[in-house]
Scaffold this active site. Structure first.
Site, mmCIF file in Angstrom:
data_model
loop_
_atom_site.group_PDB
_atom_site.id
_atom_site.type_symbol
_atom_site.label_atom_id
_atom_site.label_comp_id
_atom_site.label_asym_id
_atom_site.label_seq_id
_atom_site.Cartn_x
_atom_site.Cartn_y
_atom_site.Cartn_z
ATOM 1 N N TYR A 1 0.819 -1.218 0.000
ATOM 2 C CA TYR A 1 0.000 0.000 0.000
ATOM 3 C C TYR A 1 0.855 1.272 0.000
ATOM 4 O O TYR A 1 0.365 2.343 -0.350
ATOM 5 C CB TYR A 1 -0.927 0.047 1.218
ATOM 6 C CG TYR A 1 -1.957 -1.047 1.296
ATOM 7 C CD1 TYR A 1 -2.172 -1.949 0.251
ATOM 8 C CD2 TYR A 1 -2.726 -1.200 2.445
ATOM 9 C CE1 TYR A 1 -3.110 -2.954 0.345
ATOM 10 C CE2 TYR A 1 -3.672 -2.200 2.550
ATOM 11 C CZ TYR A 1 -3.864 -3.083 1.506
ATOM 12 O OH TYR A 1 -4.788 -4.077 1.617
ATOM 13 N N HIS B 1 0.111 -11.543 1.539
ATOM 14 C CA HIS B 1 -0.891 -10.703 0.878
ATOM 15 C C HIS B 1 -1.602 -11.431 -0.268
ATOM 16 O O HIS B 1 -2.828 -11.341 -0.413
ATOM 17 C CB HIS B 1 -0.202 -9.434 0.361
ATOM 18 C CG HIS B 1 -1.128 -8.295 0.108
ATOM 19 N ND1 HIS B 1 -0.722 -6.990 0.124
ATOM 20 C CD2 HIS B 1 -2.457 -8.255 -0.171
ATOM 21 C CE1 HIS B 1 -1.748 -6.189 -0.141
ATOM 22 N NE2 HIS B 1 -2.815 -6.944 -0.321
#
Length: 272
Positions: free
Chosen positions: A47, A105
């Protein structure tokens, strides 16, 4: 705030998602959420916002034990040495000695699952993460991790909302007492314009988004991490916890088409 108990941690049922929140705007959003009462923050290496989140946590002066922080390792960094480097970098950016939950992830085509989870379990044993888990794993991958490797998975974070059927995955996770953490719980805003959800909301003096969120949070073993940058949206999501949906509401939501997947990258697994 109700918590889900999993692998020795208490996971608040409603958290703040931070994907696409960057820089000062991200810091402001996290500071606002903490002030409103959020105690579950979700971020990831990919992110690019762990630094502003770390700054917001430091500024909040909330006792560390009262805050749950999840971050994730990107799927290009799943070799043991790369996991360690990514983890160290995340911890430094977050200004923390420990995270509460560290997730893979996304799975990767060439990953070595036993080596990965050996590394993740060592990070847990060292006390640097309180728990480990996965995101975007399908049932076949979960079976390998849970039944063969026997890794102590604290959750599987996947896309889940009123427009996507995750029944099979939920049933598998439930049978193994593993929570499902729902990202994109509002289908990237699509629920807001749904006529059925809007009508249910009108009945309860609530928004369609609040109805969709409460529908998720009423399910056993499900947490949700809606992204919200504005304080008004953050508060609205918190207020959804007070909603009481009835059987007619649930039947109407169950009847909605459930084939809308918002996040489906080419490198993702084959969904069941």
């Amino acid at each position: 705030m109700e918590n889900l108990q999993t692998q020795g941690i208490a996971l608040p049922r409603l958290g703040l998602g931070t994907f696409r929140l960057l820089g000062d705007a991200c810091r402001a959003a996290v500071e606002s959420a903490i002030a409103l009462g959020y105690r579950h923050l979700d971020t990831a290496e990919m992110y690019g916002n762990e630094e502003p989140i770390g700054a917001a946590i430091a500024a909040s002066r909330i006792a560390r034990k009262d805050l749950h922080v999840t971050t994730k390792v990107w799927n290009e960094n799943l070799a043991p040495d790369a996991i360690r480097r990514a983890f160290d970098a995340s911890l430094k950016k977050l200004r923390l000695d420990q995270v509460d939950l560290y997730l893979v992830h996304w799975p990767s085509k060439n990953m070595n699952l036993p080596a990965m989870f050996e590394t993740l379990m060592k990070l847990k044993q060292e006390g640097r993460t309180r728990a480990i888990g996965v995101a975007n794993f399908n049932i076949a991958l979960l079976k390998t991790v849970v039944e063969e490797i026997k890794a102590p998975i604290a959750c599987n974070q996947v896309e889940y909302h009123a427009m996507l059927n995750q029944t099979k995955l939920r049933q598998y996770l439930s049978a193994k007492s593993i929570p499902l953490v729902a990202y994109c719980p509002l289908a990237q805003g699509r629920v807001a314009s749904d006529e059925t959800l809007t009508a249910i909301g009108r009945k309860h003096d609530a928004s369609a988004a609040q109805v969709a969120l409460k529908w998720l949070l009423d399910q056993d073993g499900v947490a949700a991490i809606p992204k919200a940058s504005r304080a008004e949206s953050q508060k609205a999501n918190l207020d959804a916890l007070q909603l009481r949906l009835d059987d007619d509401d649930r039947k109407a939501i169950a009847a909605l088409p459930k084939d809308k997947r918002c996040v489906n990258p080419a490198f993702g697994p084959a969904w069941d």
